[in-house]
Design a protein around this motif. Structure first.
Motif, PDB file in Angstrom:
ATOM      1  N   LYS A 202       0.808  -1.217   0.000  1.00 42.83           N
ATOM      2  CA  LYS A 202       0.000   0.000   0.000  1.00 42.83           C
ATOM      3  C   LYS A 202       0.843   1.268   0.000  1.00 42.83           C
ATOM      4  O   LYS A 202       0.298   2.355  -0.199  1.00 42.83           O
ATOM      5  N   THR A 203       2.136   1.164   0.261  1.00 42.27           N
ATOM      6  CA  THR A 203       3.022   2.332   0.220  1.00 42.27           C
ATOM      7  C   THR A 203       4.232   1.992  -0.634  1.00 42.27           C
ATOM      8  O   THR A 203       4.522   0.815  -0.894  1.00 42.27           O
ATOM      9  N   TRP A 204       4.969   3.015  -1.061  1.00 42.62           N
ATOM     10  CA  TRP A 204       6.152   2.778  -1.888  1.00 42.62           C
ATOM     11  C   TRP A 204       7.232   1.992  -1.136  1.00 42.62           C
ATOM     12  O   TRP A 204       7.816   1.066  -1.708  1.00 42.62           O
ATOM     13  N   PRO A 205       7.519   2.272   0.130  1.00 40.70           N
ATOM     14  CA  PRO A 205       8.492   1.425   0.845  1.00 40.70           C
ATOM     15  C   PRO A 205       8.039  -0.035   0.931  1.00 40.70           C
ATOM     16  O   PRO A 205       8.863  -0.947   0.813  1.00 40.70           O
ATOM     17  N   LYS A 280      14.238  10.041  -3.885  1.00 36.76           N
ATOM     18  CA  LYS A 280      15.118   9.137  -3.129  1.00 36.76           C
ATOM     19  C   LYS A 280      14.614   7.698  -3.234  1.00 36.76           C
ATOM     20  O   LYS A 280      15.402   6.762  -3.410  1.00 36.76           O
ATOM     21  N   ASP A 281      13.296   7.519  -3.120  1.00 38.45           N
ATOM     22  CA  ASP A 281      12.690   6.190  -3.287  1.00 38.45           C
ATOM     23  C   ASP A 281      12.977   5.625  -4.669  1.00 38.45           C
ATOM     24  O   ASP A 281      13.307   4.439  -4.830  1.00 38.45           O
ATOM     25  N   PHE A 282      12.828   6.473  -5.678  1.00 36.87           N
ATOM     26  CA  PHE A 282      13.023   6.060  -7.064  1.00 36.87           C
ATOM     27  C   PHE A 282      14.473   5.607  -7.268  1.00 36.87           C
ATOM     28  O   PHE A 282      14.737   4.564  -7.891  1.00 36.87           O
ATOM     29  N   VAL A 283      15.407   6.365  -6.751  1.00 40.64           N
ATOM     30  CA  VAL A 283      16.828   6.005  -6.867  1.00 40.64           C
ATOM     31  C   VAL A 283      17.089   4.668  -6.181  1.00 40.64           C
ATOM     32  O   VAL A 283      17.822   3.811  -6.706  1.00 40.64           O
TER      33      VAL A 283
END
Length: 514
Positions: A202-205, A280-283
């Protein structure tokens, strides 16, 4: 003769019974036409049905049409044009151009009066609207237009006036291998390794944790699975992928007045903490892609998910529809869900991160193909009839079944599970996940639209370059977005701050649900 028949009471009774049965039949037929998912083909309810268009006589009329090169958009356009020619006697001439030339040709064609009808990206509305004819009352009152979901009616409009004929509805959503996430062995192993249940993230992490669990895993058939597929090449679509990732971090449900810019000042928000956190998540996800993932185009994303090489894609419909094509071994082994959100959202009013008890989901209504009639056209009625015919219920629902056409749901009737199970042959669980996801997106009020301002595509290209520089390690996420913000300021000043603010206000009203 009727008088003589009615003189007989018995004959009158029979006539009354016949009329009553006829009325019941017609009412039943009309109800069937209006049932969600059914094709509407009654000329009184839908002036763009095959029956209604077949009654038109456009012999001697030639329509010049601009569309995208085949197959996406261009192929169904030409197929429906051939039908329209047979039904009406009109002649349709086509200019088919690749996507990288479509924006320029759309503007040039409108300014020079080259085309009667045009197919283009709905995100270009700020630039093309002055040259488009508003939709006629006949279309606005038609059954097929009334069936369009409310947010796609707003996409088709500039202010309170509809200028674009809806033919497609685009959005990003999460697509995943449900066979892998529901596998008891994987679930037990994930629980043992992480202490958590293996659920749809449900979240990117959470997504990146699950993707990392599967990444590099060898499946029973001997293939090796990767975690995720995303666009990583430096084109405009990279910017779209990043906007989607940033939305739940940077679009606060209680903060109005702009997601891309502060509407009052037109100061870019692209380098504020919510956007930076998303980058930062994308990287951090760069090691989750299949081989060649650092140079992945949208076509590569479609194939990676459509062939079962990755667990997740969060994208337009195309990868999902590819996986669900008849004959694909992955068919009915995938499912859909909302794009990941965040429980931490940047509040630009207070300058702090706000913690949410529930996930902040922010659907990204990401342009979509559309169409319009040029104000300069000498054959506006015929041009609108053609565009309406292209998107009538029968043609539209046939287009939905062909992945390469790029035509996606935008009507309420498209959200009927029966269409996807009965017509498309989908497993009920897959159809339910798909329809429920699109329906939830339609009802979430905190959402993000495209950057529909003057030269909006140029802003997205600038953003893509900055994101690419961060993904490839040339700059830090903060530095990359600082540079994007500065280039956005410069471009806004060249176009005109007041002009851009006026255009941007249309987006803000949509995103803030005003």
């Amino acid at each position: 003769m009727l008088k003589h028949i009615i003189r007989s009471s018995k004959a009158a009774s029979l006539l009354y019974l016949w009329v009553l049965l006829l009325c019941i039949f017609l009412l039943a037929a009309d109800a069937k036409e209006l049932k969600p998912g059914a094709a509407t083909d009654t000329s009184t309810r839908d002036p763009y049905s095959h029956k209604a268009i077949g009654a038109k006589n456009y012999r001697g009329i030639t329509l010049n049409i601009l569309t995208l090169a085949t197959p996406v958009l261009g192929e169904p356009t030409v197929l429906h044009a051939q039908e329209f020619e047979k039904l009406t006697g009109a002649k349709l001439n086509f200019a088919r151009v690749p996507f990288d030339k479509l924006y320029q040709e759309t503007l040039l064609g409108l300014r020079q009066g080259k085309y009667d009808a045009l197919y283009f990206g709905s995100m270009w509305i700020a630039d093309v609207q002055p040259y488009l004819e508003p939709l006629p009352r006949k279309m606005l009152e038609s059954a097929q237009y009334q069936d369009v979901l409310p947010h796609y009616k707003r996409v088709a409009s500039w202010g309170d006036t509809a200028y674009m004929v809806p033919i497609d509805g685009d959005r990003h959503y999460l697509q995943y291998r449900r066979d892998l996430l529901e596998d008891p062995g994987h679930r037990a192993e994930f629980k043992k390794k992480t202490g958590k249940d293996l659920n749809v993230p449900k979240t990117w992490p959470e997504l990146q944790e699950v993707a990392r669990f599967f990444n590099g895993r060898r499946l029973p058939d001997g293939s090796v699975i990767s975690g995720l597929a995303e666009v990583t090449v430096s084109d405009a679509l990279l910017g779209n992928y990043f906007i989607k990732r940033a939305a739940p971090y940077a679009k606060h449900p209680d903060v109005k007045g702009g997601f891309y810019f502060d509407l009052k000042t037109m100061e870019p928000l692209i380098n504020t903490p919510g956007w930076v956190e998303a980058l930062k998540d994308f990287v951090a996800a760069q090691d989750l892609y299949p081989e060649g993932g650092r140079r992945m185009s949208f076509f590569d994303v479609i194939k990676a998910f459509g062939r079962g090489n990755v667990v997740f894609s969060d994208s337009w419909d195309d990868p999902f529809i590819e996986a669900m094509e008849p004959g694909n071994p992955l068919r009915n082994k995938v499912a859909a869900a909302l794009s990941p959100g965040s429980k931490r959202v940047w509040n630009r009013r207070t300058g702090k991160w706000d913690a949410f008890p529930n996930v902040n989901f922010v659907p990204y209504i990401v342009y979509g193909w559309t169409s319009g009639v040029a104000r300069s056209s000498r054959h506006k009625e015929a041009a609108f009839d053609f565009l309406g015919f292209h998107a009538n219920h029968k043609n539209h629902q046939a287009d939905l079944l062909v992945g390469r056409f790029g035509m996606n749901p935008f009507r309420q009737s498209d959200l009927d599970e029966r269409f996807w199970t009965e017509r498309a042959g989908w497993d009920p669980a897959v159809a339910r996940s798909y329809v429920e996801t699109l329906d939830r997106q339609s009802n979430i009020k905190n959402r993000v639209l495209d950057l529909r301002i003057h030269r909006g595509q140029e802003y997205v290209y600038i953003l893509s370059v900055g994101v690419y520089r961060a993904l490839t390690g040339r700059e830090s996420p903060q530095k990359a977005l600082d540079n994007v913000a500065e280039r956005w300021r410069q471009l806004t000043n060249r176009v005109g701050v007041a002009k851009q603010r006026k255009a941007y206000s249309h987006i803000v009203r949509f995103e803030d649900n005003e």
